[in-house]
Motif scaffolding. Structure first.
Motif, mmCIF file in Angstrom:
data_model
loop_
_atom_site.group_PDB
_atom_site.id
_atom_site.type_symbol
_atom_site.label_atom_id
_atom_site.label_comp_id
_atom_site.label_asym_id
_atom_site.label_seq_id
_atom_site.Cartn_x
_atom_site.Cartn_y
_atom_site.Cartn_z
ATOM 1 N N VAL A 90 38.075 18.703 -6.219
ATOM 2 C CA VAL A 90 39.113 19.097 -5.261
ATOM 3 C C VAL A 90 40.437 19.093 -6.013
ATOM 4 O O VAL A 90 40.843 18.066 -6.566
ATOM 5 C CB VAL A 90 39.166 18.124 -4.059
ATOM 6 C CG1 VAL A 90 40.344 18.472 -3.144
ATOM 7 C CG2 VAL A 90 37.853 18.163 -3.285
ATOM 8 N N GLU A 91 41.079 20.242 -6.055
ATOM 9 C CA GLU A 91 42.327 20.353 -6.799
ATOM 10 C C GLU A 91 43.438 19.532 -6.137
ATOM 11 O O GLU A 91 43.355 19.178 -4.962
ATOM 12 C CB GLU A 91 42.751 21.820 -6.904
ATOM 13 C CG GLU A 91 41.756 22.698 -7.667
ATOM 14 C CD GLU A 91 41.524 22.221 -9.096
ATOM 15 O OE1 GLU A 91 42.497 21.758 -9.735
ATOM 16 O OE2 GLU A 91 40.376 22.312 -9.573
ATOM 17 N N SER A 92 44.472 19.214 -6.901
ATOM 18 C CA SER A 92 45.574 18.405 -6.390
ATOM 19 C C SER A 92 46.240 19.091 -5.198
ATOM 20 O O SER A 92 46.290 20.324 -5.118
ATOM 21 C CB SER A 92 46.600 18.153 -7.495
ATOM 22 O OG SER A 92 47.135 19.372 -7.964
ATOM 23 N N PHE A 93 46.733 18.287 -4.270
ATOM 24 C CA PHE A 93 47.424 18.838 -3.103
ATOM 25 C C PHE A 93 48.415 17.807 -2.570
ATOM 26 O O PHE A 93 48.363 16.627 -2.936
ATOM 27 C CB PHE A 93 46.436 19.265 -2.009
ATOM 28 C CG PHE A 93 45.563 18.155 -1.477
ATOM 29 C CD1 PHE A 93 45.961 17.379 -0.389
ATOM 30 C CD2 PHE A 93 44.324 17.895 -2.046
ATOM 31 C CE1 PHE A 93 45.162 16.366 0.109
ATOM 32 C CE2 PHE A 93 43.504 16.875 -1.555
ATOM 33 C CZ PHE A 93 43.923 16.118 -0.478
ATOM 34 N N ARG A 94 49.321 18.257 -1.716
ATOM 35 C CA ARG A 94 50.287 17.376 -1.063
ATOM 36 C C ARG A 94 50.004 17.381 0.436
ATOM 37 O O ARG A 94 49.535 18.379 0.986
ATOM 38 C CB ARG A 94 51.720 17.856 -1.301
ATOM 39 C CG ARG A 94 52.125 17.962 -2.771
ATOM 40 C CD ARG A 94 53.538 18.516 -2.888
ATOM 41 N NE ARG A 94 53.680 19.743 -2.117
ATOM 42 C CZ ARG A 94 54.755 20.080 -1.417
ATOM 43 N NH1 ARG A 94 55.806 19.271 -1.372
ATOM 44 N NH2 ARG A 94 54.804 21.214 -0.753
ATOM 45 N N LEU A 119 48.119 16.733 7.194
ATOM 46 C CA LEU A 119 48.434 18.152 7.155
ATOM 47 C C LEU A 119 48.668 18.543 5.697
ATOM 48 O O LEU A 119 49.568 18.018 5.043
ATOM 49 C CB LEU A 119 49.687 18.434 7.986
ATOM 50 C CG LEU A 119 50.267 19.854 7.910
ATOM 51 C CD1 LEU A 119 49.285 20.869 8.500
ATOM 52 C CD2 LEU A 119 51.614 19.911 8.633
ATOM 53 N N ILE A 120 47.849 19.435 5.169
ATOM 54 C CA ILE A 120 47.978 19.888 3.789
ATOM 55 C C ILE A 120 49.182 20.825 3.681
ATOM 56 O O ILE A 120 49.338 21.744 4.488
ATOM 57 C CB ILE A 120 46.715 20.616 3.311
ATOM 58 C CG1 ILE A 120 45.469 19.766 3.568
ATOM 59 C CG2 ILE A 120 46.836 20.986 1.830
ATOM 60 C CD1 ILE A 120 45.461 18.444 2.882
ATOM 61 N N LEU A 121 50.028 20.583 2.685
ATOM 62 C CA LEU A 121 51.252 21.364 2.518
ATOM 63 C C LEU A 121 51.130 22.338 1.356
ATOM 64 O O LEU A 121 50.699 21.961 0.265
ATOM 65 C CB LEU A 121 52.442 20.433 2.262
ATOM 66 C CG LEU A 121 52.797 19.447 3.372
ATOM 67 C CD1 LEU A 121 53.902 18.512 2.891
ATOM 68 C CD2 LEU A 121 53.230 20.189 4.637
ATOM 69 N N GLU A 122 51.513 23.574 1.601
ATOM 70 C CA GLU A 122 51.602 24.551 0.526
ATOM 71 C C GLU A 122 52.917 24.336 -0.216
ATOM 72 O O GLU A 122 53.857 23.719 0.290
ATOM 73 C CB GLU A 122 51.536 25.973 1.099
ATOM 74 C CG GLU A 122 50.301 26.258 1.949
ATOM 75 C CD GLU A 122 49.005 26.204 1.161
ATOM 76 O OE1 GLU A 122 49.072 26.311 -0.088
ATOM 77 O OE2 GLU A 122 47.936 26.040 1.766
#
Length: 230
Positions: A82-86, A144-147
């Motif tokens: 799973v790639e990094s995310f904020r 909530l995943i942030l773009e």
């Protein structure tokens, strides 16, 4: 007794081991393995010990515990990066924590003007026995995943960063047809798979140790279930 069911599960999640392969490893016939899995016969104690060593489990787990079943609703188990995310996180203890937490982060998405929000969630055990027994409450966190480039508009919103991480995962088809069976059992199956294959779970604050994600594809609802590995 859950021996036959447990043996079948352990065999299948050990790289798809066949009855013939298991029989060869422990020196019995395929028909004997078949009888064990049907609970039509039981192995001698020496063979139980061999099975426990092969699948990295205790005798009590193999014979007495319900280690979980592979349901037709589940996909094959996979290892996935799973790639990094904020993300923005909201946790709550209530009688309906999933609905409360997901509803809260959904409102955040509306405020931030995210039209198709990606939301993940996970249980957390910070609940007293009194809250569970008397008030039927438990805890849940939603995120909530942030773009990139998202601007926050509410004071107190704290962005958490998750680094790239490998997970063991499976997908549940229509998880809410039987949520109290399918979802907890999915986590149990993943942990059993990891132990049987010598994969250690990762538990530290640097990454999410587990989470679930619900989505719809071609009109069918799915849930991906993830457990972090070292």
């Amino acid at each position: 007794m859950h021996f036959g069911q447990n043996l079948q599960l352990l065999r299948k999640i050990r790289s798809g081991m066949t009855q013939e392969e298991l029989a060869e490893k422990i020196g019995v016939s395929r028909q004997t393995v078949s009888k064990w899995e049907l609970n039509a016969a039981y192995p001698e104690i020496e063979k139980v010990i061999e099975l426990c060593a092969l699948f990295s489990c205790s005798m009590d787990q193999l014979i007495r515990e319900d280690m979980g079943v592979i349901d037709e609703s589940y996909s094959d188990i996979r290892c996935e990066w799973v790639e990094s995310f904020r993300y923005l996180q909201y946790a709550v203890v209530s009688a309906d924590p999933e609905g409360d937490a997901i509803g809260h982060v959904t409102r955040w998405a509306e405020e931030i003007k995210i039209e198709a929000p990606r939301i993940i969630g996970w249980d957390f055990p910070t609940v007293s026995q009194e809250q569970i027994n008397l008030f039927h409450m438990h805890g849940y966190a939603a995120a909530l995943i942030l773009e990139d480039g998202i601007a926050l508009c509410e004071e107190g919103m704290e962005i958490v960063s998750q680094p790239r991480q490998q997970y063991v995962a499976l997908t549940i088809r229509q998880p809410f047809t039987s949520p109290f069976h399918l979802i907890p059992n999915a986590f149990k199956v993943l942990l059993t798979y990891m132990k049987a294959n010598g994969i250690k779970a990762r538990y530290d604050k640097a990454v999410l140790s587990c989470f679930e994600r619900v989505y719809t594809a071609d009109g069918v609802e799915y849930m991906d279930v993830y457990v972090a590995r070292e």
